[in-house]
Design a protein around this motif. Structure first.
Motif, short mmCIF file in Angstrom:
data_model
loop_
_atom_site.label_atom_id
_atom_site.label_comp_id
_atom_site.label_asym_id
_atom_site.label_seq_id
_atom_site.Cartn_x
_atom_site.Cartn_y
_atom_site.Cartn_z
N PRO A 151 0.83 -1.21 0.00
CA PRO A 151 0.00 0.00 0.00
C PRO A 151 0.87 1.27 0.00
O PRO A 151 1.94 1.29 0.61
CB PRO A 151 -0.80 -0.10 1.31
N ARG A 152 0.39 2.30 -0.66
CA ARG A 152 1.17 3.54 -0.76
C ARG A 152 1.42 4.19 0.60
O ARG A 152 2.40 4.90 0.78
CB ARG A 152 0.47 4.51 -1.70
N ARG A 153 0.55 3.93 1.56
CA ARG A 153 0.76 4.52 2.89
C ARG A 153 2.06 4.02 3.52
O ARG A 153 2.66 4.69 4.35
CB ARG A 153 -0.45 4.26 3.80
N LEU A 207 4.85 3.78 1.97
CA LEU A 207 5.88 4.72 1.51
C LEU A 207 5.93 5.94 2.42
O LEU A 207 7.00 6.39 2.83
CB LEU A 207 5.62 5.13 0.05
N THR A 208 4.75 6.46 2.75
CA THR A 208 4.66 7.61 3.64
C THR A 208 5.26 7.28 5.00
O THR A 208 6.00 8.08 5.58
CB THR A 208 3.18 8.05 3.80
N GLU A 209 4.97 6.08 5.50
CA GLU A 209 5.52 5.65 6.78
C GLU A 209 7.05 5.54 6.71
O GLU A 209 7.74 5.94 7.64
CB GLU A 209 4.93 4.29 7.19
N ALA A 210 7.56 4.98 5.61
CA ALA A 210 9.01 4.83 5.45
C ALA A 210 9.70 6.20 5.42
O ALA A 210 10.80 6.36 5.97
CB ALA A 210 9.33 4.05 4.17
N VAL A 211 9.05 7.19 4.81
CA VAL A 211 9.59 8.55 4.78
C VAL A 211 9.57 9.13 6.19
O VAL A 211 10.55 9.73 6.65
CB VAL A 211 8.82 9.44 3.78
N ARG A 212 8.46 8.96 6.88
CA ARG A 212 8.32 9.50 8.24
C ARG A 212 9.37 8.90 9.18
O ARG A 212 9.96 9.59 10.02
CB ARG A 212 6.91 9.24 8.77
N LYS A 213 9.67 7.61 9.01
CA LYS A 213 10.66 6.93 9.87
C LYS A 213 12.10 7.24 9.44
O LYS A 213 13.04 6.87 10.16
CB LYS A 213 10.45 5.42 9.82
N GLY A 214 12.27 7.87 8.28
CA GLY A 214 13.62 8.18 7.81
C GLY A 214 14.28 7.07 7.03
O GLY A 214 15.47 7.14 6.71
N ASN A 215 13.53 6.01 6.69
CA ASN A 215 14.08 4.91 5.90
C ASN A 215 14.21 5.28 4.42
O ASN A 215 15.06 4.75 3.72
CB ASN A 215 13.21 3.66 6.03
#
Length: 193
Positions: free
Chosen positions: A25-27, A29-37
């Motif tokens: 799910p695209r969300r 990607l948003t989580e990975a960005v928020r976590k700094g991954n």
């Protein structure tokens, strides 16, 4: 994390469409960005934080209908050591290139019947694959459509081409004929070959 693994296998980059194709799910990607991954490089394009940004890949992703041409293609082919100040891409006639222009891309247009002439894939110095015109098409484009040809660019490029073991003079002349610059190309070839 699967997205990080995908980016690692993609030379540091992963796209939103790749994630969707993998059933992620695209969300995420948003989580990975928020976590700094991951970091978001452009809309739908993500990279690992330690990845060197490849301006050619980013431009190709943002303006997928474009093909690198003119001095940018010359540089990508190693036929000049002058890195382009601005990237140059060729688009189909009627394509709305306003976003590309706003991003600093020099935009050329081309008739549909010759747009695909000489398109190839090439690996950038950062290891990413982009679409670019081959050397023969690039040389034709350099002498075509300009009132004054920049001899400081064209002559060294023609000399580099003449020395190349990969040169294909028949292809060059064929492209020149299709693009309406056969006489100009033949004049350069007579001096160099």
């Amino acid at each position: 994390m699967v997205l990080v693994e995908m980016a690692e296998s993609g030379n540091g980059y992963v796209t939103a469409s790749q994630a969707t194709e993998a059933g992620i799910p695209r969300r995420k990607l948003t989580e990975a960005v928020r976590k700094g991954n991951l970091i978001q490089v452009a809309r739908g394009l993500y990279a690992l934080p330690e990845t060197w940004e490849d301006p050619y890949l980013v431009a190709q992703h943002r303006f997928a209908r474009g093909v690198f041409s003119d001095d940018t293609a010359l540089f990508l082919h190693g036929m000049t050591d002058r890195a382009p100040f601005s990237l140059t891409m060729t688009f189909p006639r009627g394509y709305n290139a306003t976003p590309a222009r706003k991003a600093g891309v020099i935009c050329r247009t081309c008739a549909d019947d010759v747009l695909g002439l000489g398109i190839m894939e090439l690996t950038t110095q950062h290891g990413n694959v982009v679409r670019v015109y081959d050397p023969e098409r690039t040389l034709c484009d350099l002498v075509r459509g300009q009132r004054t040809v920049d001899s400081q660019v064209v002559i060294p490029a023609m000399q580099s081409y003449a020395k190349s073991p990969k040169r294909d003079v028949q292809k060059l002349v064929g492209y020149a004929r299709s693009l309406g610059v056969e006489r100009k190309i033949r004049n350069y070839l007579e001096v160099l070959l």
